[in-house]
Design a protein around this motif. Structure first.
Motif, PDB file in Angstrom:
ATOM      1  N   LEU A 162       1.016  -1.152   0.038  1.00  0.00           N
ATOM      2  CA  LEU A 162      -0.232   0.049  -0.249  1.00  0.00           C
ATOM      3  C   LEU A 162       0.837   0.871  -0.425  1.00  0.00           C
ATOM      4  O   LEU A 162       1.505   1.167   0.989  1.00  0.00           O
ATOM      5  N   PRO A 178       0.279  -3.064  -7.726  1.00  0.00           N
ATOM      6  CA  PRO A 178      -0.578  -4.556  -8.217  1.00  0.00           C
ATOM      7  C   PRO A 178       0.256  -5.688  -8.709  1.00  0.00           C
ATOM      8  O   PRO A 178       0.272  -6.832  -8.562  1.00  0.00           O
ATOM      9  N   ARG A 213       0.000   4.527  -0.930  1.00  0.00           N
ATOM     10  CA  ARG A 213      -0.836   5.386  -1.226  1.00  0.00           C
ATOM     11  C   ARG A 213      -0.648   6.739  -1.675  1.00  0.00           C
ATOM     12  O   ARG A 213       0.089   7.921  -0.817  1.00  0.00           O
ATOM     13  N   ASP A 214       0.619   7.204  -2.799  1.00  0.00           N
ATOM     14  CA  ASP A 214       1.326   8.381  -3.071  1.00  0.00           C
ATOM     15  C   ASP A 214      -0.069   9.291  -3.552  1.00  0.00           C
ATOM     16  O   ASP A 214      -0.895   9.084  -4.446  1.00  0.00           O
ATOM     17  N   VAL A 215      -0.198  10.096  -2.585  1.00  0.00           N
ATOM     18  CA  VAL A 215      -1.303  11.342  -3.362  1.00  0.00           C
ATOM     19  C   VAL A 215      -1.031  11.662  -4.614  1.00  0.00           C
ATOM     20  O   VAL A 215      -1.856  12.240  -5.805  1.00  0.00           O
ATOM     21  N   GLU A 216       0.051  11.974  -4.646  1.00  0.00           N
ATOM     22  CA  GLU A 216       0.686  12.698  -5.537  1.00  0.00           C
ATOM     23  C   GLU A 216      -0.018  11.738  -7.198  1.00  0.00           C
ATOM     24  O   GLU A 216      -0.322  12.031  -8.257  1.00  0.00           O
ATOM     25  N   SER A 217       0.754  11.155  -7.166  1.00  0.00           N
ATOM     26  CA  SER A 217       1.189   9.926  -9.008  1.00  0.00           C
ATOM     27  C   SER A 217      -1.443   9.042  -8.370  1.00  0.00           C
ATOM     28  O   SER A 217      -1.480   9.191  -9.814  1.00  0.00           O
ATOM     29  N   GLY A 218      -1.198   9.520  -7.386  1.00  0.00           N
ATOM     30  CA  GLY A 218      -2.658   8.737  -7.218  1.00  0.00           C
ATOM     31  C   GLY A 218      -2.529   6.713  -7.012  1.00  0.00           C
ATOM     32  O   GLY A 218      -3.978   6.937  -7.561  1.00  0.00           O
ATOM     33  N   ILE A 219      -0.844   6.515  -6.877  1.00  0.00           N
ATOM     34  CA  ILE A 219      -1.318   4.941  -6.942  1.00  0.00           C
ATOM     35  C   ILE A 219      -1.326   4.467  -5.394  1.00  0.00           C
ATOM     36  O   ILE A 219      -0.522   4.669  -4.757  1.00  0.00           O
ATOM     37  N   PHE A 220      -2.582   3.771  -5.373  1.00  0.00           N
ATOM     38  CA  PHE A 220      -2.657   3.928  -3.809  1.00  0.00           C
ATOM     39  C   PHE A 220      -1.993   2.465  -3.950  1.00  0.00           C
ATOM     40  O   PHE A 220      -1.185   1.984  -2.788  1.00  0.00           O
ATOM     41  N   PHE A 221      -2.201   1.145  -4.344  1.00  0.00           N
ATOM     42  CA  PHE A 221      -1.445   0.486  -4.178  1.00  0.00           C
ATOM     43  C   PHE A 221      -0.469  -0.633  -5.472  1.00  0.00           C
ATOM     44  O   PHE A 221      -0.469   0.123  -6.783  1.00  0.00           O
TER      45      PHE A 221
END
Lengths: 443, 443
Positions: A177, A189, A179-187
């Motif tokens: 997880l 894969p 949770r990179d707010v900047e790129s929008g990647i939550f996890f």
């Protein structure tokens, strides 16, 4: 160079409130504690003050199958469900481990994996799973099965159930997880594994919809003592609750299970063996014995006489309750328990009624005495490799618990065999157990 | 003589943390709230300060089946399990209702009856059960089933499941537990009922090993909107979560379900219909619209374009994302949603990207504006019999929740349509619902 002596581990056996049948009638007890959360909270916070490793909640999936005459006197008949009680206790404690029983026979691996993972996250890494195969045949009738699953079959299912649950816990890498707010990647894969288990008993795709537990896996606990139970414990358990009534029995069990671990290549200290111990504390031995005897007076004759007959392998309900135990013919059924009852009768000069009350109340390992005497016994088991600690049963609540925490714990601490402060943040760390690697994502 | 105006009931839809796909990226949000109990506690305590009826936790029994491109951006992928989270929240709140989803397709009636009864005891009567039949076919694969159970079959099972669960809750008379210390009688055996259910789908003996819940039964909640879903709701539900996007739709649903209740002889006010409402509060309309638009910028194009194509019944992924929506041919598949999207595109002059972000973020009923405007809308639904209240969705946390409690709630209270203090001790009392009689033990 000084080395720290081996450390005692202490669990508290808290189902349902306490084990002794007469406990709810003891002066000062809370007869309604089974459904009074405020009382449970007080008990848990007291255990934490006493630096206990864990609160252990056993479980049944049916109302116990007893004759109504004893059932109606039993405070064990109904109480909170463990997996709903423990999260509530997690919210009002900070260090105490929280161990619940869940059945491999009557629940689904996905549910079990999920709830224990969730409890582990809620509690910040304090969950433990007591894996039971459920031996109560009445439970089957509550789950649509006419006949109970046979013993060895239950253990084969349990082994596969364990593999599925731990596999589901490993669904996510510890760092999946992002949770990179900047790129929008939550996890990430690439750090999510689909288990796709297809075994003899279970077919479970996964992944689990809960992040990897704080502890990697909640601590694995077991309590079976049969051949199959010992073997699955050696293979998988990190704590074992057991019911050995003498130090010699304890040593034999300890050597057997730890020996099995070694054969499997598991280090011996990766499992803590904790026999149940019923502890009655007095400022003098007499006071402790008096408390113990008083407790038994709250057990009704009806609740004990059947148990006494079973323990003796002989129906004694026809004898005078207030007379002594007559000579009882030997039977093959229960030689050890028969011998113990006869010894009690002679040593403590008990009538049949008193024996029935003793057996109907509690009949396993007990430690009755002053704090020093109890600490001596506990230390003897620890040093003599009879156990790594105990799963303590309190004779009545809250008094018996308060006495243990206020009087026995300081004595254990003074001897350097029990913690003064929690060592770590998680149950696993406090028990000195390693964090399991993720089988799909090696660090 | 003055009569109190109809009262609004407010639930909070808290799964998982919030519904909007971009919410975790909003400035000030807690991206880790899915596994941070301290945050959940803060949310629950804020809801209680705002006199909300209930915290509602929806659930999934699988990782949502989405393309990886959108899944990896979704904060809904993994979070606490409801029946472990809610007891923990019970321990840190006093009045807030606690409603969890449990599946009639993938769980056993004995477990469900037991856990909700236990939660009801732990929370002092604040539990609610959202009975779902689980429509996610991926869940079946986590429970050993190759194919998902067919829709109408699921509802027939659900109806019997409900009968078993409520029958188990009635196992004990309300006054069965005597706990008479003097006589030693813990319960009255004449007040314990063995269910002995043998139906088409379930065979469950009982009794439940939990005393009758504080509320008699936890509040029964449903969310199905199909023909079968409406009918089972009319027969059994006491609160209905629904997804009506216009007042007219709401009125039609409300009239239909309450009409069904009347036909069955159930009083209309024994069920509260609560449509989901996504509420964005601003001190001015412009500020609210700006928040709403900002939120959508956190939704990635990949997460929205597939949803947009589905909503339009037409693949629009080939068009210029930054151009306007071209004329889309009509399709039978989704006339209502197509019409709504086209209206949005025209009214707000949205590009395909912005439409995709809107649809990918949240696409149900929304109320965006000042506290007065939001209260106006809520009052219009209440007075116009479009609903009995709402299941509020916050656009982001904690900010969107704080705004609602600090700004909208006082306006609703000023109008006399929302409580200033909790009316009762239980969820049932606060919702104005009757306590079910015990079918086996009439008072």
């Amino acid at each position: 160079m000084s080395t720290q002596p081996r450390q005692l581990r202490l669990g508290a056996f808290m189902r349902p409130v306490t084990i002794h049948t007469g406990a709810w009638r003891y002066p000062g007890a809370y007869p309604d504690a089974n459904f009074n959360f405020a009382h449970m909270k007080r008990f848990a916070q007291t255990l934490e003050r006493g630096r206990f490793d864990a609160f252990f909640m056993a479980d049944h999936l049916a109302v116990l199958n007893m004759p109504v005459a004893s059932l109606k006197r039993s405070h064990t008949v109904t109480s909170f469900e463990p997996m709903t009680l423990l999260p509530a206790l997690a919210a009002v404690t900070e260090h105490l481990g929280l161990i619940a029983t869940a059945s491999t026979t009557f629940d689904a691996p996905y549910h079990v994996a999920r709830r224990f993972a969730s409890l582990d996250h809620i509690s910040g890494g304090r969950a433990g799973w007591n894996l039971v195969t459920t031996s109560n045949p009445d439970a089957a009738l509550n789950f649509g099965l006419e006949e109970h699953v046979e013993h060895d079959e239950r253990y084969r299912r349990a082994r596969e159930f364990f593999d599925v649950v731990t596999g589901l816990w490993d669904s996510w890498a510890d760092d999946a997880l992002i949770r990179d707010v900047e790129s929008g990647i939550f996890f990430d894969p690439d750090k999510l594994h689909v288990l796709d288990h297809k075994g003899k008993y279970y077919s479970v795709r996964g992944p689990l919809n809960i992040a990897r537990p704080v502890q990697g896996w909640p601590v694995i606990v077991q309590a079976g003592s049969s051949e199959a139970g010992r073997q699955i414990a050696a293979e998988t358990a990190e704590a074992v609750f057991t019911a050995q009534t003498t130090l010699e029995q304890g040593q034999s069990f300890y050597a057997d299970v730890k020996g099995r671990m070694e054969k499997l290549g598991r280090p011996r200290d990766h499992m803590k063996i904790l026999p149940a111990a019923f502890v009655v504390v007095g400022d003098t031995l007499d006071e402790a014995l008096e408390k113990r005897a008083r407790l038994d007076t709250f057990v009704h004759y009806d609740s004990g006489i059947a148990s006494l007959s079973i323990a003796l392998g002989h129906d004694v309900s026809g004898f005078d309750p207030d007379g002594p135990l007559p000579e009882i013919p030997e039977s093959n059924a229960s030689r050890t328990s028969r011998q113990r009852v006869i010894e009690w009768a002679e040593r403590d000069k008990l009538t049949i009624r008193q024996l029935a009350q003793r057996i109907g109340g509690y009949s396993g390992l007990e430690m009755v005495g002053t704090p020093t005497m109890i600490a001596d016994q506990m230390e003897a088991w620890l040093v003599g490799e009879g156990s790594d600690g105990f799963n303590v049963m309190f004779p009545y609540l809250p008094g018996g618990l308060d006495d243990f925490v206020d009087k026995v714990v300081p004595e254990l601490q003074r001897r350097g065999i029990f913690r003064r402060e929690y060592e770590g943040a998680t149950l696993r760390e406090n028990l000195g157990l390693p964090r399991p690697e993720n089988r799909f994502f090696r660090a």
